[in-house]
Scaffold this motif. Sequence first.
Motif, PDB file in Angstrom:
ATOM      1  N   TRP A   1       0.839  -1.203   0.000  1.00 30.35           N
ATOM      2  CA  TRP A   1       0.000   0.000   0.000  1.00 30.35           C
ATOM      3  C   TRP A   1       0.874   1.252   0.000  1.00 30.35           C
ATOM      4  O   TRP A   1       0.613   2.216  -0.714  1.00 30.35           O
ATOM      5  N   GLY A   2       1.936   1.229   0.802  1.00 31.91           N
ATOM      6  CA  GLY A   2       2.869   2.347   0.837  1.00 31.91           C
ATOM      7  C   GLY A   2       3.591   2.536  -0.480  1.00 31.91           C
ATOM      8  O   GLY A   2       3.853   3.671  -0.909  1.00 31.91           O
ATOM      9  N   GLU A   3       3.935   1.439  -1.146  1.00 29.05           N
ATOM     10  CA  GLU A   3       4.576   1.524  -2.465  1.00 29.05           C
ATOM     11  C   GLU A   3       3.674   2.256  -3.452  1.00 29.05           C
ATOM     12  O   GLU A   3       4.115   3.157  -4.164  1.00 29.05           O
ATOM     13  N   VAL A   4       2.409   1.860  -3.465  1.00 29.48           N
ATOM     14  CA  VAL A   4       1.464   2.476  -4.403  1.00 29.48           C
ATOM     15  C   VAL A   4       1.357   3.980  -4.142  1.00 29.48           C
ATOM     16  O   VAL A   4       1.470   4.794  -5.068  1.00 29.48           O
ATOM     17  N   TRP A   5       1.160   4.362  -2.888  1.00 28.18           N
ATOM     18  CA  TRP A   5       0.958   5.774  -2.566  1.00 28.18           C
ATOM     19  C   TRP A   5       2.217   6.604  -2.760  1.00 28.18           C
ATOM     20  O   TRP A   5       2.144   7.756  -3.182  1.00 28.18           O
ATOM     21  N   THR A   6       3.380   6.050  -2.448  1.00 24.93           N
ATOM     22  CA  THR A   6       4.601   6.844  -2.627  1.00 24.93           C
ATOM     23  C   THR A   6       4.947   7.008  -4.100  1.00 24.93           C
ATOM     24  O   THR A   6       5.439   8.072  -4.506  1.00 24.93           O
ATOM     25  N   VAL A   7       4.689   5.980  -4.905  1.00 27.48           N
ATOM     26  CA  VAL A   7       4.920   6.122  -6.347  1.00 27.48           C
ATOM     27  C   VAL A   7       3.967   7.161  -6.923  1.00 27.48           C
ATOM     28  O   VAL A   7       4.385   8.059  -7.679  1.00 27.48           O
ATOM     29  N   LEU A   8       2.689   7.044  -6.572  1.00 27.66           N
ATOM     30  CA  LEU A   8       1.717   8.013  -7.065  1.00 27.66           C
ATOM     31  C   LEU A   8       2.045   9.431  -6.581  1.00 27.66           C
ATOM     32  O   LEU A   8       1.932  10.394  -7.348  1.00 27.66           O
ATOM     33  N   GLY A   9       2.464   9.570  -5.334  1.00 29.46           N
ATOM     34  CA  GLY A   9       2.820  10.881  -4.807  1.00 29.46           C
ATOM     35  C   GLY A   9       4.032  11.466  -5.507  1.00 29.46           C
ATOM     36  O   GLY A   9       4.063  12.661  -5.838  1.00 29.46           O
ATOM     37  N   THR A  10       5.031  10.627  -5.753  1.00 29.65           N
ATOM     38  CA  THR A  10       6.235  11.105  -6.444  1.00 29.65           C
ATOM     39  C   THR A  10       5.895  11.594  -7.838  1.00 29.65           C
ATOM     40  O   THR A  10       6.315  12.684  -8.256  1.00 29.65           O
ATOM     41  N   VAL A  11       5.127  10.802  -8.568  1.00 27.85           N
ATOM     42  CA  VAL A  11       4.759  11.178  -9.942  1.00 27.85           C
ATOM     43  C   VAL A  11       3.862  12.419  -9.929  1.00 27.85           C
ATOM     44  O   VAL A  11       4.079  13.350 -10.713  1.00 27.85           O
ATOM     45  N   ALA A  12       2.886  12.457  -9.044  1.00 32.07           N
ATOM     46  CA  ALA A  12       1.954  13.586  -9.011  1.00 32.07           C
ATOM     47  C   ALA A  12       2.664  14.890  -8.677  1.00 32.07           C
ATOM     48  O   ALA A  12       2.424  15.916  -9.330  1.00 32.07           O
ATOM     49  N   PHE A  13       3.541  14.859  -7.682  1.00 33.43           N
ATOM     50  CA  PHE A  13       4.262  16.081  -7.325  1.00 33.43           C
ATOM     51  C   PHE A  13       5.266  16.492  -8.401  1.00 33.43           C
ATOM     52  O   PHE A  13       5.475  17.684  -8.627  1.00 33.43           O
ATOM     53  N   ALA A  14       5.872  15.514  -9.061  1.00 28.12           N
ATOM     54  CA  ALA A  14       6.811  15.851 -10.134  1.00 28.12           C
ATOM     55  C   ALA A  14       6.076  16.499 -11.305  1.00 28.12           C
ATOM     56  O   ALA A  14       6.549  17.487 -11.877  1.00 28.12           O
ATOM     57  N   VAL A  15       4.916  15.952 -11.648  1.00 30.44           N
ATOM     58  CA  VAL A  15       4.126  16.511 -12.754  1.00 30.44           C
ATOM     59  C   VAL A  15       3.569  17.880 -12.386  1.00 30.44           C
ATOM     60  O   VAL A  15       3.510  18.790 -13.228  1.00 30.44           O
ATOM     61  N   ALA A  16       3.200  18.076 -11.123  1.00 35.37           N
ATOM     62  CA  ALA A  16       2.620  19.342 -10.685  1.00 35.37           C
ATOM     63  C   ALA A  16       3.676  20.439 -10.509  1.00 35.37           C
ATOM     64  O   ALA A  16       3.333  21.584 -10.269  1.00 35.37           O
TER      65      ALA A  16
ATOM     66  N   LEU B   1      11.782   4.970  -1.117  1.00 35.00           N
ATOM     67  CA  LEU B   1      12.976   4.166  -0.859  1.00 35.00           C
ATOM     68  C   LEU B   1      12.866   3.426   0.474  1.00 35.00           C
ATOM     69  O   LEU B   1      13.166   2.226   0.552  1.00 35.00           O
ATOM     70  N   VAL B   2      12.402   4.106   1.505  1.00 38.81           N
ATOM     71  CA  VAL B   2      12.242   3.476   2.818  1.00 38.81           C
ATOM     72  C   VAL B   2      11.224   2.343   2.756  1.00 38.81           C
ATOM     73  O   VAL B   2      11.445   1.248   3.293  1.00 38.81           O
ATOM     74  N   VAL B   3      10.109   2.578   2.096  1.00 35.08           N
ATOM     75  CA  VAL B   3       9.063   1.553   1.985  1.00 35.08           C
ATOM     76  C   VAL B   3       9.566   0.361   1.183  1.00 35.08           C
ATOM     77  O   VAL B   3       9.283  -0.792   1.516  1.00 35.08           O
ATOM     78  N   THR B   4      10.346   0.608   0.144  1.00 37.17           N
ATOM     79  CA  THR B   4      10.883  -0.480  -0.670  1.00 37.17           C
ATOM     80  C   THR B   4      11.855  -1.337   0.133  1.00 37.17           C
ATOM     81  O   THR B   4      11.814  -2.574   0.053  1.00 37.17           O
ATOM     82  N   VAL B   5      12.712  -0.709   0.920  1.00 36.92           N
ATOM     83  CA  VAL B   5      13.639  -1.476   1.767  1.00 36.92           C
ATOM     84  C   VAL B   5      12.860  -2.303   2.777  1.00 36.92           C
ATOM     85  O   VAL B   5      13.176  -3.480   3.008  1.00 36.92           O
ATOM     86  N   ASP B   6      11.827  -1.737   3.368  1.00 40.68           N
ATOM     87  CA  ASP B   6      11.004  -2.482   4.309  1.00 40.68           C
ATOM     88  C   ASP B   6      10.333  -3.674   3.627  1.00 40.68           C
ATOM     89  O   ASP B   6      10.293  -4.769   4.181  1.00 40.68           O
ATOM     90  N   LEU B   7       9.846  -3.467   2.426  1.00 44.79           N
ATOM     91  CA  LEU B   7       9.211  -4.561   1.685  1.00 44.79           C
ATOM     92  C   LEU B   7      10.207  -5.673   1.391  1.00 44.79           C
ATOM     93  O   LEU B   7       9.883  -6.860   1.518  1.00 44.79           O
ATOM     94  N   ILE B   8      11.422  -5.319   1.044  1.00 43.79           N
ATOM     95  CA  ILE B   8      12.458  -6.327   0.784  1.00 43.79           C
ATOM     96  C   ILE B   8      12.765  -7.122   2.048  1.00 43.79           C
ATOM     97  O   ILE B   8      12.894  -8.356   2.009  1.00 43.79           O
TER      98      ILE B   8
END
Length: 87
Positions: free
Chosen positions: A23-38, A52-59
Amino acid sequence: MRTGSEPRTARSALRMRFWLSVWGEVWTVLGTVAFAVAGHPGWALVCALLWLVVTVDLIVVVRHVRQGPRYQPDRDVPPYDPPWGTR
């Protein structure tokens, strides 16, 4: 050898932690893309660092799930610190 400070049937909530990480992966990816586009590079960077933190935790969670419930690194390494005076 038990110290008495740990429950006999303790289990980690790895399955729940896995899905929260997804869930964190989805929201952080969407947030990164949305803020970059905005056009908000600062917020995009914050989301990317959180990603990055969420990805390390998932691993780490996936690694623990694959090791199984009874994994021990070596025969000589106990799952806890031995009580004082037993060495």
